[in-house]
Design a protein around this motif. Structure first.
Motif, mmCIF file in Angstrom:
data_model
loop_
_atom_site.group_PDB
_atom_site.id
_atom_site.type_symbol
_atom_site.label_atom_id
_atom_site.label_comp_id
_atom_site.label_asym_id
_atom_site.label_seq_id
_atom_site.Cartn_x
_atom_site.Cartn_y
_atom_site.Cartn_z
ATOM 1 N N THR A 40 0.853 -1.177 0.000
ATOM 2 C CA THR A 40 0.000 0.000 0.000
ATOM 3 C C THR A 40 0.891 1.229 0.000
ATOM 4 O O THR A 40 1.761 1.361 0.858
ATOM 5 C CB THR A 40 -0.913 0.024 1.239
ATOM 6 N N SER A 41 0.699 2.080 -0.972
ATOM 7 C CA SER A 41 1.475 3.319 -1.061
ATOM 8 C C SER A 41 0.578 4.507 -0.759
ATOM 9 O O SER A 41 -0.512 4.626 -1.326
ATOM 10 C CB SER A 41 2.067 3.475 -2.460
ATOM 11 N N LEU A 42 1.023 5.355 0.134
ATOM 12 C CA LEU A 42 0.375 6.632 0.403
ATOM 13 C C LEU A 42 1.328 7.703 -0.084
ATOM 14 O O LEU A 42 2.529 7.658 0.212
ATOM 15 C CB LEU A 42 0.100 6.797 1.899
ATOM 16 N N SER A 51 -3.892 7.067 -1.953
ATOM 17 C CA SER A 51 -3.517 5.742 -1.463
ATOM 18 C C SER A 51 -3.859 4.721 -2.542
ATOM 19 O O SER A 51 -4.971 4.747 -3.086
ATOM 20 C CB SER A 51 -4.276 5.423 -0.176
ATOM 21 N N ASP A 52 -2.906 3.864 -2.866
ATOM 22 C CA ASP A 52 -3.119 2.842 -3.893
ATOM 23 C C ASP A 52 -2.445 1.544 -3.501
ATOM 24 O O ASP A 52 -1.418 1.541 -2.797
ATOM 25 C CB ASP A 52 -2.535 3.292 -5.239
#
Length: 107
Positions: A40-42, A51-52
């Motif tokens: 999860t990347s913020l 967020s993806d």
């Protein structure tokens, strides 16, 4: 100096990750690419926090081919601004560095 580089990039799908990894390996611009799904990347994008779910690629390469590797990733990458973080002069065992140099045609 020919040194080992570790590059971090993310993408949005396993298919994209596999395409990028295969292209780098086929062109001998990477010795190894590890694909880690499910991160999860913020991040901040266009003034907002986003967020993806992404796939992390960890690319092991050598300094003489790193710029060419970036051009391949940039061309194949689905993002407008792909992550490209190069960790230079990574300390590696002599055997591992020699192998990386051999498979990227640096020896």
């Amino acid at each position: 100096m020919n040194s080992l580089c570790v590059v971090l990039t993310t993408t949005n799908s396993i298919a994209s990750a596999n395409t990028i990894a295969s292209a780098l390996l086929e062109r001998k611009l990477a010795a190894c690419v590890q694909i880690l799904p499910g991160i999860t990347s913020l991040y901040r994008w266009e003034g907002k926090i986003a967020s993806d779910q992404e796939i992390q690629l960890i690319i092991k390469s050598t300094s003489p081919v790193i710029d060419e590797a970036y051009e391949v990733v940039k061309r194949l990458h689905p993002y407008d601004v792909p992550e490209w973080v190069v960790l230079n002069s990574v300390v590696a065992s002599e055997d591992y560095l020699r192998w990386a140099q051999q498979v990227t045609n640096q020896m």
